[in-house]
Design a protein around this motif. Structure first.
Motif, PDB file in Angstrom:
ATOM      1  N   ARG A 140       0.808  -1.293   0.074  1.00  0.00           N
ATOM      2  CA  ARG A 140      -0.159  -0.031   0.027  1.00  0.00           C
ATOM      3  C   ARG A 140       0.821   1.144   0.055  1.00  0.00           C
ATOM      4  O   ARG A 140       0.793   1.985  -0.784  1.00  0.00           O
ATOM      5  CB  ARG A 140      -0.937   0.138   1.184  1.00  0.00           C
ATOM      6  N   GLU A 141       1.827   1.201   0.910  1.00  0.00           N
ATOM      7  CA  GLU A 141       2.596   2.646   0.961  1.00  0.00           C
ATOM      8  C   GLU A 141       4.072   2.282   1.076  1.00  0.00           C
ATOM      9  O   GLU A 141       4.933   3.220   0.987  1.00  0.00           O
ATOM     10  CB  GLU A 141       2.285   3.259   2.390  1.00  0.00           C
ATOM     11  N   SER A 143       5.788   1.170  -1.485  1.00  0.00           N
ATOM     12  CA  SER A 143       5.945   0.791  -2.793  1.00  0.00           C
ATOM     13  C   SER A 143       7.078   0.985  -3.720  1.00  0.00           C
ATOM     14  O   SER A 143       7.916   1.884  -3.462  1.00  0.00           O
ATOM     15  CB  SER A 143       4.773   1.324  -3.493  1.00  0.00           C
ATOM     16  N   ARG A 145       9.116   2.720  -6.691  1.00  0.00           N
ATOM     17  CA  ARG A 145       8.600   4.110  -7.603  1.00  0.00           C
ATOM     18  C   ARG A 145       9.723   3.995  -8.670  1.00  0.00           C
ATOM     19  O   ARG A 145      10.786   3.924  -8.541  1.00  0.00           O
ATOM     20  CB  ARG A 145       8.910   5.161  -6.472  1.00  0.00           C
ATOM     21  N   GLU A 192      -0.543   0.648  -5.815  1.00  0.00           N
ATOM     22  CA  GLU A 192      -1.160  -0.192  -4.765  1.00  0.00           C
ATOM     23  C   GLU A 192      -0.859  -1.768  -5.463  1.00  0.00           C
ATOM     24  O   GLU A 192      -1.485  -1.952  -6.619  1.00  0.00           O
ATOM     25  CB  GLU A 192      -2.365  -0.222  -4.092  1.00  0.00           C
ATOM     26  N   ARG A 210       9.994   3.062  -1.206  1.00  0.00           N
ATOM     27  CA  ARG A 210       9.799   3.526  -0.043  1.00  0.00           C
ATOM     28  C   ARG A 210      10.490   2.748   1.238  1.00  0.00           C
ATOM     29  O   ARG A 210      10.384   1.552   1.334  1.00  0.00           O
ATOM     30  CB  ARG A 210       8.493   4.089   0.312  1.00  0.00           C
ATOM     31  N   ASN A 212       9.439   0.782   4.859  1.00  0.00           N
ATOM     32  CA  ASN A 212       8.367   0.212   5.261  1.00  0.00           C
ATOM     33  C   ASN A 212       7.927   0.523   6.710  1.00  0.00           C
ATOM     34  O   ASN A 212       8.485  -0.091   7.533  1.00  0.00           O
ATOM     35  CB  ASN A 212       8.645  -1.461   5.128  1.00  0.00           C
TER      36      ASN A 212
END
Length: 272
Positions: A140-141, A143, A145, A192, A210, A212
């Motif tokens: 979800r966050e 990820s 990039r 996501e 990112r 975790n």
């Protein structure tokens, strides 16, 4: 004919942007890949690394070039749709394995994966390259990039060592400094994702990930493949992966006994 997981629009997007999402590429292999990651973490190779400095929270483990000793990885590489999907995206007739890569960020690991292009670390160049990054946990966050269009930049980005942040090669004149895509307003793509989905990106696509901060771990399996026009290239230093003793010369195709063909257009769906 393309594989059912890939549309013509996705192929065009991959060529244009250097990155595209392929839903469900490894969905039938998630448990097998999780077992392979567990085996890899229990028995790291000589390339296994912990990527946090003392005092940094969490754990960021990575390792690569293990598919020949971890049967779960070999099964997926040889018998999943990855080879055929790669051929479709790259516009290639044949697909060779370059290497596998496992990355694991435990909960509370704030450190991001630094922005980088894979290509400058490698001893292979060509327009037909693809990396598949597939999470084995819902994303979800935390990820991956990717900067759209960065595979077409006129100069490559300087490769650096993740832990020390030193230049990877002594001569850095051929490279541009590592940019800050957020500060510079670049077109960053991220999604996501469910376990078994895969981001496909060109070796020259700038990417990072990112940290975790979730309450669950983030395991990812990456697979690097090359197509017809990939050739060995000399670098001004030890590459990553290094593959000592490969014996190849500049301009040669990667040797088949080390980097086998896993898909051939017009042949059986998966070779091997």
């Amino acid at each position: 004919m393309t594989h059912p997981l890939v549309t013509q629009e996705q192929i065009e997007a991959y060529q244009r942007d250097g990155v595209v999402l392929v839903r469900g590429l490894f969905k039938d292999h998630v448990e097998r890949l999780r077992a392979g990651v567990a085996r890899n973490m229990a028995e790291p190779s000589q390339y296994g690394a912990e990527n946090l400095k003392p005092g940094e929270a969490g754990r960021f483990f990575d390792d690569y070039c293990n598919w020949e000793r971890i049967p779960e990885f070999e099964t997926v590489i040889r018998h999943s749709a990855a080879g055929e999907v790669a051929a479709d995206l790259m516009g290639a007739n044949s697909v060779q394995v370059f290497h596998d890569h496992v990355l694991v960020k435990e909960p509370g690991t704030s450190k991001p994966t630094p922005w980088h292009q894979d290509g400058p670390y490698y001893f292979v160049e060509g327009t037909q390259t693809v990396s598949f990054w597939s999470p084995l946990d819902p994303v979800r966050e935390a990820s991956l990039r990717c900067v759209a269009g960065s595979h077409r930049w006129p100069k490559p980005v300087l490769p650096t060592r993740w832990l020390s942040e030193e230049n990877f090669y002594a001569d850095s004149d051929a490279y541009i400094p590592v940019p800050d895509p957020d500060a510079e307003g670049m077109d960053i793509r991220e999604w996501e994702m469910e376990p078994g989905d895969a981001v496909a990106f060109n070796y020259m696509t700038l990417h990072g990930a990112r940290g975790n901060q979730a309450s669950t771990r983030r395991r990812a399996f990456s697979l690097r493949l090359v197509g017809d026009d990939a050739r060995y290239v000399d670098r001004p230093g030890r590459t990553s992966p290094p593959y000592p003793g490969h014996g190849m010369s500049a301009g040669e195709k990667l040797r088949e006994d080390w980097f086998p063909t896993v898909f051939q257009r017009g042949a059986a769906r998966n070779v091997g």
